[in-house]
Design an enzyme around this catalytic site. Structure first.
Site, PDB file in Angstrom:
ATOM      1  CB  ILE A 129      38.395  55.264  87.482  1.00  0.00           C
ATOM      2  CG1 ILE A 129      38.633  56.452  88.423  1.00  0.00           C
ATOM      3  CG2 ILE A 129      37.393  54.305  88.071  1.00  0.00           C
ATOM      4  CD1 ILE A 129      37.357  57.206  88.779  1.00  0.00           C
ATOM      5  CG  ASP A 130      40.821  54.877  82.199  1.00  0.00           C
ATOM      6  OD1 ASP A 130      41.644  54.072  82.675  1.00  0.00           O
ATOM      7  OD2 ASP A 130      39.998  54.580  81.307  1.00  0.00           O
ATOM      8  CE  LYS A 131      45.441  63.818  82.959  1.00  0.00           C
ATOM      9  NZ  LYS A 131      46.455  64.302  81.982  1.00  0.00           N
TER      10      LYS A 131
END
Length: 301
Positions: free
Chosen positions: A136-138
């Site tokens: 998942i994104d930062k």
């Protein structure tokens, strides 16, 4: 351990280097071109040039060179382990943490933390991404599954590919969505204007997102989202596409938005069939405090 990628072309089209860049969004096009030049990419068993036009049914094999310049160190970084057994770990990743090391993030990642807290991690993704089945994104918080051995990794990855795993998110978006439910079916690929962005493009990879309205505010809507596919930035691009971008999104959202630390997007539910027992396991993670506080502020406005 070298990482191998294998693809059979079904719907993609265009130059070999472009197609592989879309299939491997975490790898830059220049890296892909270098691999092709060095003979690490084969199509139907042959070494071809970057400008080869892929055909339906082409079988592409890639041997990804190990990034020996990056030394991944175990770091004593606190992480929330929701579940753990001999095969799999479920982690609740905080907002602001990168999942695995890269040229710009060699320390402080989830992988650095996992290497400290977990004795065994699968080696399928090499030394840079041990145990990482999906990302998942930062600035997206929430649940991730991590494999502790190669057999578990392969079975978990197969569930993602076959769309049998469960991934649900909660997001706060700009605007008031009038209808209760909806489905966004729009193909994604790298933006032609900005290589760091994803966009809705003809000939892109299939991407399907279902959403349900949970709560409406004066200028925002809280939604639950269920993914059929897991493309890079899928929720963020899809919600922008229908006119309701995520609050706080620094890339796809408006500049003037709610105060926070990035997009208000949380992977709240994760479900999968256990790779050994076959039991379907479901996990949930509550909204982070900042997210919950923001909702309470909106309710009181």
């Amino acid at each position: 351990m070298l990482q191998e990628h294998n693809f059979i072309i079904n719907e993609e089209s265009g130059r070999l280097d472009k197609v592989l860049t879309d299939l491997l969004p975490s790898i830059t096009r220049s890296h892909i071109q270098q691999w092709i030049k060095e003979g690490n990419v084969s199509v139907n068993g042959e070494k071809l040039k970057a400008n080869y036009k892929v055909q339906q049914g082409d079988e592409i094999a890639i041997i990804e060179p190990e990034l020996v310049s990056l030394e991944v160190l175990a770091e004593n970084i606190p992480i929330e382990i929701v579940y753990q057994d001999e095969d799999v770990v479920v982690v609740n990743k905080p907002q602001g943490m990168v999942v695995h090391p890269s040229a710009g993030h060699q320390t402080g990642t989830l992988v650095n933390a996992l290497m400290y807290h977990i004795t065994d991690l699968s080696g399928i993704n090499g030394t840079i991404r041990p145990g990482i089945v999906h990302r998942i994104d930062k600035d997206t918080s929430g649940l991730l599954m991590v494999a502790k051995n190669d057999a578990a990794h392969e079975k978990l990855a197969a569930q993602l590919k076959d769309k049998t795993s469960l991934r649900e998110y909660i997001a706060l978006v700009h605007g008031v969505i009038p209808h209760e439910k909806g489905t966004i079916d729009a193909p994604l690929g790298r933006s032609k204007q900005d290589r760091k962005k994803q966009d809705i493009i003809d000939g892109g990879r299939s991407a399907v997102t279902h959403f349900t309205v949970l709560e409406r505010f004066k200028d925002f809507t809280l939604v639950s989202l269920k993914l059929e596919t897991g493309r890079t930035h899928q929720i963020r691009v899809h919600m922008k596409y229908i006119g309701y971008p995520l609050a706080g999104d620094p890339i796809y959202g408006p500049r003037k938005t709610l105060e926070g630390k990035g997009q208000f997007l949380h992977a709240t539910t994760l479900g999968f069939k256990h790779p050994t027992s076959g039991e379907f396991l479901t996990f949930e993670a509550p909204l982070p405090k900042l997210f919950e506080d923001t909702l309470n502020n909106l309710r009181n406005m």
